[in-house]
Motif scaffolding. Structure first.
Motif, PDB file in Angstrom:
ATOM      1  N   PHE A  22      -6.836  -4.347   7.284  1.00  0.00           N
ATOM      2  CA  PHE A  22      -5.377  -4.153   7.371  1.00  0.00           C
ATOM      3  C   PHE A  22      -5.063  -2.789   7.971  1.00  0.00           C
ATOM      4  N   ALA A  23      -5.809  -1.798   7.488  1.00  0.00           N
ATOM      5  CA  ALA A  23      -5.568  -0.431   7.958  1.00  0.00           C
ATOM      6  C   ALA A  23      -5.736  -0.374   9.472  1.00  0.00           C
TER       7      ALA A  23
ATOM      8  N   SER B 220      -3.203   1.877   3.454  1.00  0.00           N
ATOM      9  CA  SER B 220      -4.164   0.791   3.324  1.00  0.00           C
ATOM     10  C   SER B 220      -5.577   1.326   3.198  1.00  0.00           C
TER      11      SER B 220
ATOM     12  N   SER C  57      -8.046   0.595   0.212  1.00  0.00           N
ATOM     13  CA  SER C  57      -9.397   0.129   0.455  1.00  0.00           C
ATOM     14  C   SER C  57     -10.415   0.990  -0.291  1.00  0.00           C
TER      15      SER C  57
ATOM     16  N   TYR D 287      -8.698  -4.665   3.070  1.00  0.00           N
ATOM     17  CA  TYR D 287      -7.665  -3.669   3.335  1.00  0.00           C
ATOM     18  C   TYR D 287      -8.093  -2.678   4.397  1.00  0.00           C
TER      19      TYR D 287
ATOM     20  N   PRO E 286       0.804  -1.224   0.000  1.00  0.00           N
ATOM     21  CA  PRO E 286       0.000   0.000   0.000  1.00  0.00           C
ATOM     22  C   PRO E 286       0.836   1.272   0.000  1.00  0.00           C
TER      23      PRO E 286
END
Lengths: 347, 96
Positions: free
Chosen positions: A337-338, A315, A319, A334, A269
């Motif tokens: 993930f963030a 991220s 996203s 994502y 990212p």
């Protein structure tokens, strides 16, 4: 690959990047264009700082041909606008070819000149060298043919390596060796010639050694297009941490590249964030695109909390981009993930 | 006209602060450069279109060395003026 980007896409990208509304962004772009045009009209030249400059050129009347009928026509004198890109822009656009240099072509008129410049010294050189070759010849006569070959090879190798050292020291830019290296080169060439005379097959080799700079350097040029990505990639992986730009090869995705440049595919990212293009879909990458590779504050193994924060932000952007591209599942992935990065940044 | 002039004037026209305009300007230029270095062309309406293209390797005479030189391939920015701009510039004169 010359896919064009529409005006609307530019406006949207600008508004996304700066956070201003689309209408403001469009007004701004129109404003820039308007001012440039006004300048062109009034002063015959205009500048978009850091991008390039425009100048109005007068084109004289000339004879042309109707491309369809072949009829001669007169093209009247007119004005046209020329564009000249700023140096940083030129350099960035040319990045894939930046390592290539212009080369002299040796076969042409160049050889005459080189010979004429080299001829005076050889007499002394020959005098010095003569003792060398006869003596070796005497020995050789006694010995078998194999020994002759072995000895000659040794001498040639020694001379060739000496030559390499000399040329390397002088740092000549491969263009006019003859002019600069006169004191040393003639000796070397003569000895080589003397020795090589006896073994014809070797002669070509040694002579090429003398001009080694050019043939070697030209090799990458001849098939530069396919080779380019590789060489830049080598450069990329060669430098230990994080190179500044990366040349995308076909069939590569962000995560593959992140694996290569960071050693950690999960960091992609960051690449996406630094190189936000107009593509909504992060899965879309074009070969030969130059990617900027942002540096980490910490290392890959131990990122700082700032790095984690950047990862979180990146991220989130990924996203959002997936969301826009209609890939909801990936978008959610994502987003998670963030959150994960966000949590780690606080630790 | 310098960048400062441009920003001053645009800031007034768009009712933004100079800082904001500066930010817009930098992103705009940076965006255009990124596009071109990534092989994407674009058009600025009323001005012209830009794209990057590869100038292939060729041989050429270098007057300084009085020799033929091999010029390596190079990627350059290409600009084509828009027809609107061309016609505006050549107003009142014979066209085509």
């Amino acid at each position: 690959m010359s896919n064009k980007v529409t005006y609307t896409e530019i406006v949207e990208a600008l508004s996304r990047k700066t956070g201003f509304s689309k209408s403001k962004s469009e007004e701004f772009i129109k404003g820039v264009i308007g001012l440039a045009k006004q300048d062109l009209d009034e002063n015959g030249k205009a500048v978009i700082t850091n991008f390039g400059s425009f100048t109005v050129k007068e084109v004289a009347e000339r004879q042309g041909q109707n491309p369809q009928t072949g009829e001669p026509i007169t093209i009247p004198a007119h004005k046209r606008v020329n564009f000249s890109a700023y140096k940083p822009l030129r350099e960035r656009v040319n990045a894939p070819f930046a390592h290539l240099e212009t080369e002299l072509l040796e076969e042409e008129s160049g050889t005459d000149e080189q010979e004429s410049e080299v001829t005076p010294p050889p007499k002394e050189a020959e005098a010095k060298k003569e003792p060398v070759s006869p003596s070796s010849r005497k020995k050789d006569n006694d010995n078998s043919g194999l020994m002759i070959a072995a000895l000659l090879l040794l001498v040639i190798v020694a001379l060739a390596s000496g030559w390499f050292l000399m040329t390397a020291d002088e740092e000549t830019p491969a263009t006019d060796q003859a002019a600069i290296e006169t004191p040393q080169t003639p000796e070397a060439t003569e000895t080589m010639d003397d020795v090589a005379m006896e073994e014809n097959s070797e002669e070509t080799n040694t002579e090429q050694v003398g001009q080694a700079d050019s043939p070697q350097a030209t090799e990458p040029q001849s098939d530069s297009l396919p080779e380019n990505p590789e060489t830049t990639e080598q450069r990329a992986t060669g430098s230990v941490d994080t190179p500044e730009t990366y040349q995308v090869e076909s069939g590569e995705w962000y995560w593959v590249i992140a694996e290569k440049v960071y050693g950690e595919s999960g960091f992609w990212p960051l690449l996406f964030q630094a190189n936000e293009t107009l593509e909504d879909d992060p899965d879309q990458l074009y070969p030969s695109m130059g990617l900027e590779v942002p540096e980490l504050e910490g290392t890959v193994a131990t990122p700082t909390s700032n790095d984690y924060q950047r990862l979180a932000l990146a991220s989130t952007m990924v996203s959002e981009a997936y969301q826009r591209a209609g890939k909801t599942e990936k978008a959610e992935e994502y987003a998670r993930f963030a959150e994960k990065w966000e949590r780690q940044s606080r630790q | 006209m310098t960048k400062a002039d441009v920003i001053k004037q645009l800031a007034e026209e768009l009712d933004l602060t100079q800082e904001e305009t500066d930010q817009l300007y930098d992103s705009f230029v940076e965006g255009m450069i990124t596009l071109l270095s990534n092989n994407r062309g674009f058009t600025l309406p009323g001005l012209g279109s830009f794209h990057a293209e590869v100038r292939t390797e060729h041989k050429s005479y270098n007057p300084h060395y009085q020799q033929m030189m091999k010029i390596p391939p190079k990627k350059v920015v290409h600009f084509k003026q828009s027809s609107v701009l061309r016609d505006e510039l050549n107003e009142g004169e014979d066209e085509q």
